[in-house]
Design a protein around this motif. Structure first.
Motif, PDB file in Angstrom:
ATOM      1  N   PRO A   1       9.351  -0.947  12.676  1.00 19.81           N
ATOM      2  CA  PRO A   1       8.221   0.079  12.202  1.00 19.81           C
ATOM      3  C   PRO A   1       7.385   0.170  12.897  1.00 19.81           C
ATOM      4  N   THR A   2       6.635   1.415  12.917  1.00 22.53           N
ATOM      5  CA  THR A   2       5.475   1.843  14.241  1.00 22.53           C
ATOM      6  C   THR A   2       4.519   1.157  13.423  1.00 22.53           C
ATOM      7  N   ASP A   3       4.291   0.689  11.955  1.00 21.33           N
ATOM      8  CA  ASP A   3       3.242   0.068  11.546  1.00 21.33           C
ATOM      9  C   ASP A   3       3.036  -1.475  12.069  1.00 21.33           C
ATOM     10  N   LEU A   4       4.062  -1.995  12.685  1.00 25.28           N
ATOM     11  CA  LEU A   4       3.910  -3.381  13.167  1.00 25.28           C
ATOM     12  C   LEU A   4       3.753  -3.328  14.370  1.00 25.28           C
TER      13      LEU A   4
ATOM     14  N   ARG B   1      14.549   6.658   4.608  1.00 23.57           N
ATOM     15  CA  ARG B   1      15.301   5.385   4.175  1.00 23.57           C
ATOM     16  C   ARG B   1      14.384   4.222   4.005  1.00 23.57           C
ATOM     17  N   GLU B   2      12.952   4.252   3.935  1.00 24.18           N
ATOM     18  CA  GLU B   2      12.229   3.261   3.732  1.00 24.18           C
ATOM     19  C   GLU B   2      12.164   2.527   2.303  1.00 24.18           C
ATOM     20  N   PRO B   3      12.180   1.416   2.454  1.00 26.11           N
ATOM     21  CA  PRO B   3      12.311   0.704   1.076  1.00 26.11           C
ATOM     22  C   PRO B   3      11.078   1.156   0.061  1.00 26.11           C
TER      23      PRO B   3
ATOM     24  N   GLN C   1      -1.155  13.902  15.717  1.00 23.74           N
ATOM     25  CA  GLN C   1      -1.369  15.008  14.924  1.00 23.74           C
ATOM     26  C   GLN C   1      -0.868  15.035  13.429  1.00 23.74           C
ATOM     27  N   ARG C   2       0.114  14.569  13.189  1.00 23.75           N
ATOM     28  CA  ARG C   2       0.722  14.448  11.659  1.00 23.75           C
ATOM     29  C   ARG C   2       0.641  15.601  11.044  1.00 23.75           C
ATOM     30  N   PRO C   3       1.488  16.860  11.229  1.00 28.57           N
ATOM     31  CA  PRO C   3       1.712  17.886  10.467  1.00 28.57           C
ATOM     32  C   PRO C   3       2.303  17.483   9.203  1.00 28.57           C
ATOM     33  N   VAL C   4       2.073  18.484   8.183  1.00 29.75           N
ATOM     34  CA  VAL C   4       2.735  18.234   6.939  1.00 29.75           C
ATOM     35  C   VAL C   4       3.788  19.568   6.368  1.00 29.75           C
ATOM     36  N   ASP C   5       4.337  20.078   7.607  1.00 31.06           N
ATOM     37  CA  ASP C   5       5.212  21.220   7.487  1.00 31.06           C
ATOM     38  C   ASP C   5       6.416  21.020   6.807  1.00 31.06           C
ATOM     39  N   GLN C   6       6.756  19.772   6.795  1.00 26.65           N
ATOM     40  CA  GLN C   6       8.018  19.563   6.252  1.00 26.65           C
ATOM     41  C   GLN C   6       7.893  19.300   4.812  1.00 26.65           C
ATOM     42  N   HIS C   7       6.751  18.991   4.373  1.00 28.87           N
ATOM     43  CA  HIS C   7       6.530  18.951   2.958  1.00 28.87           C
ATOM     44  C   HIS C   7       6.568  20.561   2.422  1.00 28.87           C
ATOM     45  N   ILE C   8       5.620  21.094   3.276  1.00 29.83           N
ATOM     46  CA  ILE C   8       5.771  22.644   2.693  1.00 29.83           C
ATOM     47  C   ILE C   8       6.928  23.287   2.623  1.00 29.83           C
TER      48      ILE C   8
ATOM     49  N   ASP D   1      14.054  18.452   8.974  1.00 25.40           N
ATOM     50  CA  ASP D   1      13.913  18.614  10.538  1.00 25.40           C
ATOM     51  C   ASP D   1      13.758  17.429  11.165  1.00 25.40           C
ATOM     52  N   VAL D   2      12.626  16.726  10.709  1.00 23.49           N
ATOM     53  CA  VAL D   2      12.318  15.241  10.970  1.00 23.49           C
ATOM     54  C   VAL D   2      12.396  14.365   9.975  1.00 23.49           C
ATOM     55  N   VAL D   3      12.398  12.943  10.157  1.00 21.41           N
ATOM     56  CA  VAL D   3      12.636  12.204   9.241  1.00 21.41           C
ATOM     57  C   VAL D   3      11.143  11.838   8.902  1.00 21.41           C
ATOM     58  N   THR D   4      10.658  12.175   7.597  1.00 19.74           N
ATOM     59  CA  THR D   4       9.260  11.818   7.151  1.00 19.74           C
ATOM     60  C   THR D   4       9.135  11.081   5.855  1.00 19.74           C
ATOM     61  N   VAL D   5       8.625   9.928   5.929  1.00 22.52           N
ATOM     62  CA  VAL D   5       8.353   9.136   4.596  1.00 22.52           C
ATOM     63  C   VAL D   5       7.510   9.878   3.646  1.00 22.52           C
ATOM     64  N   THR D   6       6.263  10.314   3.793  1.00 18.42           N
ATOM     65  CA  THR D   6       5.617  10.945   2.633  1.00 18.42           C
ATOM     66  C   THR D   6       6.274  12.490   2.264  1.00 18.42           C
TER      67      THR D   6
ATOM     68  N   LYS E   1       0.905  -1.173   0.077  1.00 21.47           N
ATOM     69  CA  LYS E   1       0.006  -0.044  -0.153  1.00 21.47           C
ATOM     70  C   LYS E   1       0.913   1.117  -0.080  1.00 21.47           C
ATOM     71  N   ASN E   2       1.762   1.090   0.855  1.00 19.98           N
ATOM     72  CA  ASN E   2       2.610   2.517   1.131  1.00 19.98           C
ATOM     73  C   ASN E   2       3.384   2.850  -0.219  1.00 19.98           C
ATOM     74  N   ALA E   3       3.724   1.761  -0.850  1.00 18.18           N
ATOM     75  CA  ALA E   3       4.643   1.925  -2.324  1.00 18.18           C
ATOM     76  C   ALA E   3       3.636   2.473  -3.393  1.00 18.18           C
TER      77      ALA E   3
HETATM   78  C1  UD1 Z   1       4.259   6.827   6.380  1.00 17.09           C
HETATM   79  C2  UD1 Z   1       3.352   5.664   6.088  1.00 17.09           C
HETATM   80  C3  UD1 Z   1       2.816   5.153   7.487  1.00 17.09           C
HETATM   81  C4  UD1 Z   1       3.598   5.105   8.496  1.00 17.09           C
HETATM   82  C5  UD1 Z   1       4.701   6.076   8.757  1.00 17.09           C
HETATM   83  C6  UD1 Z   1       5.832   6.134   9.774  1.00 17.09           C
HETATM   84  C7  UD1 Z   1       2.542   6.170   3.888  1.00 17.09           C
HETATM   85  C8  UD1 Z   1       1.309   6.522   3.099  1.00 17.09           C
HETATM   86  N1  UD1 Z   1       2.163   6.086   5.380  1.00 17.09           N
HETATM   87  O1  UD1 Z   1       3.285   8.129   6.972  1.00 17.09           O
HETATM   88  O2  UD1 Z   1       1.969   3.974   7.328  1.00 17.09           O
HETATM   89  O3  UD1 Z   1       3.236   4.701   9.893  1.00 17.09           O
HETATM   90  O4  UD1 Z   1       5.153   6.782   7.570  1.00 17.09           O
HETATM   91  O5  UD1 Z   1       6.649   5.087   9.419  1.00 17.09           O
HETATM   92  O6  UD1 Z   1       3.533   5.963   3.574  1.00 17.09           O
HETATM   93  N2  UD1 Z   1       6.133  14.908  10.673  1.00 17.09           N
HETATM   94  C9  UD1 Z   1       6.189  16.149  11.210  1.00 17.09           C
HETATM   95  N3  UD1 Z   1       6.295  17.239  10.100  1.00 17.09           N
HETATM   96  C10 UD1 Z   1       5.884  16.662   8.806  1.00 17.09           C
HETATM   97  C11 UD1 Z   1       5.816  15.234   8.543  1.00 17.09           C
HETATM   98  C12 UD1 Z   1       5.921  14.228   9.566  1.00 17.09           C
HETATM   99  O7  UD1 Z   1       6.409  16.581  12.157  1.00 17.09           O
HETATM  100  O8  UD1 Z   1       5.828  17.585   7.909  1.00 17.09           O
HETATM  101  C13 UD1 Z   1       6.355  13.924  12.102  1.00 17.09           C
HETATM  102  C14 UD1 Z   1       4.883  13.073  12.224  1.00 17.09           C
HETATM  103  O9  UD1 Z   1       4.028  13.676  12.867  1.00 17.09           O
HETATM  104  C15 UD1 Z   1       5.332  11.708  12.945  1.00 17.09           C
HETATM  105  C16 UD1 Z   1       6.710  11.579  11.888  1.00 17.09           C
HETATM  106  O10 UD1 Z   1       7.118  12.702  11.397  1.00 17.09           O
HETATM  107  O11 UD1 Z   1       5.732  12.064  14.084  1.00 17.09           O
HETATM  108  C17 UD1 Z   1       6.807  10.715  11.002  1.00 17.09           C
HETATM  109  O12 UD1 Z   1       5.818  10.754   9.929  1.00 17.09           O
HETATM  110  P1  UD1 Z   1       5.783  10.561   8.532  1.00 17.09           P
HETATM  111  O13 UD1 Z   1       7.178   9.519   8.173  1.00 17.09           O
HETATM  112  O14 UD1 Z   1       5.877  11.752   7.627  1.00 17.09           O
HETATM  113  O15 UD1 Z   1       4.639   9.503   8.322  1.00 17.09           O
HETATM  114  P2  UD1 Z   1       3.763   9.455   6.867  1.00 17.09           P
HETATM  115  O16 UD1 Z   1       4.577   9.738   5.804  1.00 17.09           O
HETATM  116  O17 UD1 Z   1       2.375  10.389   6.954  1.00 17.09           O
END
Ligand code: UD1
Length: 415
Positions: free
Chosen positions: A301-304, A186-188, A120-127, A158-163, A22-24
């Motif tokens: 992973p948090t997802d497990l 670094r996720e697969p 909370q899951r902010p998207v500040d890093q994307h922006i 600033d933080v490691v974020t997958v999306t 799904k996440n790929a």
């Molecule tokens: C992705 C996965 C999700 C998984 C998560 C962590 C997808 C579609 N979803 O979610 O299944 O649980 O990775 O492995 O791939 N954060 C910020 N600012 C940002 C972005 C994130 O502070 O702009 C924080 C989040 O609140 C969280 C941490 O960073 O505490 C990691 O989040 P992130 O890796 O971004 O998770 P997602 O990409 O949303």
């Protein structure tokens, strides 16, 4: 609303196929927005999140043809570079459209995702990353309005974020100049996305490390790509087979994406061996206590986390499980306790003391992975467990009850 009813006690045995991840799949589908030529993806999992992404792309003007597990996305035209609130609110991964739309159309309007159950899951890093690349972004009426031509920059997350990493990776593929992403995830799934983008003509090195370099190109072309197998689905079945003391072959599972996961389940008393392109999971001895902290890949992973906890509810001792990624990802604990599990939570740490047996009850699924955890617990609980609100489960697991039934579980969906 559908429910799952599980009659516990059956030992899982047999073989199943692991689905595409799904996440790929979700970022790969958004990658189609970058090219005028069609992108074909195979091993597409049939999930409600994939259907939501289809709807989102279709309303932008993307042509979609699906046949079996193949999908062809034709973004020769993008009529509306828009991701509306109605879709983003049901699936946060809709934010993955932002980078590609902006890079290709030089404008995008994407709803800000709200908070969700697990945090909370902010998207500040994307922006912030897109602004660093030259985008003008304002937030208005709950929407991210972005415009401008993107240029390559060095950007340190600033933080490691997958999306977040995926969004900037896609945007940088069409930016003017070279982008270096530091402190990248670094996720697969990021490697899978990068491989597809390279097949589309992108120039990317370093995906899978914390430093990704992207040399922007003028345009990308069509390609065909097989979505990687789902490592979270694999881990979920490892937990389920292990919990029931079973013996099963998970065909198509990719061991190279599961190192920390396999290590932890082995510590918990499972035997996991590669057999060609499959993993065999067995447990003959007791479940041993094992403690863990979730963290970004390559750590556990948090997802497990929730599924591992379900296994340890019947472990021979005490396991300490700490969640470090999301602030509210212990909601399954209350429900596990309804089945007789002994767990104490303090902050984001759960101390799980194994009990000899769980007993069936009605429980409520609160999020996707918590739902999977409750299914696993239901498989070992004595008597009947009913899991309510399983629409969460359908977002991320393809026919979970069919796959479990194929392994001998007594599980059925009721309306
Ligand atoms: C992705 C996965 C999700 C998984 C998560 C962590 C997808 C579609 N979803 O979610 O299944 O649980 O990775 O492995 O791939 N954060 C910020 N600012 C940002 C972005 C994130 O502070 O702009 C924080 C989040 O609140 C969280 C941490 O960073 O505490 C990691 O989040 P992130 O890796 O971004 O998770 P997602 O990409 O949303």
């Amino acid at each position: 609303m559908d429910k799952l009813v599980v009659e516990g006690g059956a030992r899982l045995a047999g073989a199943i196929d692991i689905s595409g991840a799904k996440n790929a799949a979700l970022p790969l589908m958004c990658a189609a927005l970058l090219a005028r030529e069609p992108l074909t993806l195979s091993r597409l999992p049939h999930l409600s999140d994939v259907r939501t992404m289809n709807k989102l792309l279709a309303q932008m003007g993307v042509g979609i043809a699906e046949e079996g597990d193949r999908i062809t996305l034709d973004a020769s035209r993008i009529d509306w570079p828009l991701a509306p609130y109605e879709m983003v609110k049901t699936m946060r991964a809709s934010i993955l459209a932002l980078g590609p739309l902006l890079a290709r159309c030089h404008e995008a309007r994407v709803s800000l995702p709200g908070g969700c159950g697990i945090g909370q899951r902010p998207v500040d890093q994307h922006i912030k990353g897109l602004v660093a690349m030259g985008a003008e972004i304002d937030l208005e009426n709950g929407y991210i309005n972005a415009r401008g031509r993107l240029v390559g920059v060095r950007y340190v997350f600033d933080v490691v974020t997958v999306t977040g990493t995926e969004n900037l990776l896609m945007a940088a593929a069409l930016a003017d100049g070279t982008t270096v992403l530091e402190n990248a995830a670094r996720e697969p799934e990021i490697v899978d996305l990068a491989e597809c983008l390279v097949a589309m003509g992108a120039r990317i090195t370093g995906a899978g490390s914390d430093r990704i370099t992207i040399e922007g190109v003028k345009e990308l072309h069509g390609a065909t790509h097989a979505i990687m197998p789902d490592r979270i689905e694999t881990g979920t079945f490892i937990a389920a087979v292990g919990a029931t003391g079973g013996d099963a072959l998970l065909r198509g599972a990719r061991a190279d994406t599961l190192d920390a996961v396999v290590d932890k389940f082995v510590e918990a008393g499972l035997t996991i061996v590669s057999e060609g392109a499959a993993l065999r999971v067995t447990r003959t001895g007791p479940i041993k206590p094992a403690s863990l902290r979730t963290a970004p890949y390559p750590a556990f992973p948090t997802d497990l986390q929730a599924q591992f906890m379900a296994l340890e509810t019947c472990g021979e001792g005490t396991s300490v499980i700490t969640e470090t990624i999301f602030e509210n990802r212990m909601m399954h604990v209350q429900e596990l306790m309804r089945l007789g599990a002994k767990i104490e939570v303090e902050g984001n740490t759960a101390v799980v003391t194994g009990v000899p047996r769980l007993t069936g009850a009605t429980v409520m699924a609160t999020d996707l992975r918590a739902s999977a955890c409750l299914v696993i617990a239901g498989l070992v609980a004595e008597g009947e467990t009913t899991i309510d609100r399983i629409y969460h489960l359908d977002r991320g697991y393809e026919r979970i009850e069919d796959k479990l039934s194929a392994l001998g579980a007594r599980i059925r969906r009721v309306n």
